[in-house]
Design a protein around this motif. Structure first.
Motif, short mmCIF file in Angstrom:
data_model
loop_
_atom_site.label_atom_id
_atom_site.label_comp_id
_atom_site.label_asym_id
_atom_site.label_seq_id
_atom_site.Cartn_x
_atom_site.Cartn_y
_atom_site.Cartn_z
N CYS A 17 23.04 -3.05 -35.32
CA CYS A 17 23.52 -4.57 -35.70
C CYS A 17 24.73 -4.78 -34.79
CB CYS A 17 24.16 -4.32 -37.27
SG CYS A 17 25.54 -3.46 -37.41
N GLY A 72 22.91 2.75 -36.29
CA GLY A 72 24.27 3.15 -36.48
C GLY A 72 24.66 3.39 -37.68
N CYS A 73 24.87 2.26 -38.53
CA CYS A 73 25.15 2.29 -40.08
C CYS A 73 24.22 2.44 -40.96
CB CYS A 73 26.15 0.98 -40.37
SG CYS A 73 25.21 -0.51 -40.06
N CYS A 127 19.52 -0.34 -39.15
CA CYS A 127 20.56 -0.14 -37.87
C CYS A 127 20.62 1.32 -37.71
CB CYS A 127 21.80 -0.66 -38.41
SG CYS A 127 22.97 -0.33 -36.88
N CYS A 172 27.68 -2.33 -34.91
CA CYS A 172 27.68 -0.83 -34.27
C CYS A 172 27.00 -1.10 -32.64
CB CYS A 172 26.42 -0.16 -34.91
SG CYS A 172 26.72 0.10 -36.58
#
Ligand code: ZN
Length: 180
Positions: free
Chosen positions: A48, A20-21, A18, A51
């Motif tokens: 994901c 984001g994370c 991901c 996010c």
């Protein structure tokens, strides 16, 4: 238009984690892909579910499915077909394969294996096409080389050779004492 000035080639690939994370995607996980345009370059990001809710506005947003690629040994023994060749060329990320990749994708679209989801126009006028695999849900971004009719024939020939597993640009072999 030279093929060498494509700096957005990496957009076609799905991230392994991901954006984001940074959590790694699992096989068959549904994720959200977003296409951004930043500083003259297309950027693809995959998020994901969690996010995705926090993601910035994008040019194009679509759902896709992460597929763990099969181990290379398995790939080698399989007979080459249109789809496996496309995947192989995409994984190689060679700019010289862009034309062949596009032809293979068009072939697969005609066979209804892939469906076109979106088209984006780059600042240099280039077209990016987003295709989705109907069975697996994976998505690929393909750069449309906007081939001319006379180029098309040549590249189709090249693709046929690739599908037959024969090497490209082979010089005809002449016996050493042959006359020229
Ligand atoms: Zn995430």
């Amino acid at each position: 238009m030279g093929r060498e000035n494509i700096d957005n080639w990496h957009v076609s690939k799905c991230a392994k984690a991901c954006d984001g994370c940074e959590e790694k995607f699992k096989d068959k996980q549904v994720l959200h892909s977003r296409l951004f345009f930043e500083e003259g370059e297309y950027i693809r990001q995959d998020f994901c579910e969690k996010c995705e809710a926090k993601a910035a506005p994008a040019l194009s947003v679509w759902k896709t499915i992460f597929i763990v690629p099969p181990p290379p040994e398995e790939e080698a023994v399989k007979k080459e077909n249109v789809e496996s060749l496309l995947r192989k060329l995409l994984a190689k990320e060679n700019e010289e394969d862009l034309n062949a990749i596009f032809i293979l994708m068009v072939m697969l679209e005609r066979k209804k294996i892939f469906v076109e989801r979106d088209i984006q126009k780059a600042e240099d006028g280039r077209k990016l096409r987003i295709y989705e695999h109907k069975k697996t849900g994976e998505s690929f971004i393909i750069i449309d080389p906007e081939l001319k009719l006379d180029q098309l024939e040549h590249i189709q020939e090249e693709v046929v050779l690739l599908l037959g597993g024969k090497p490209r640009n082979v010089e005809p072999e002449l016996p050493p004492d042959s006359e020229k």
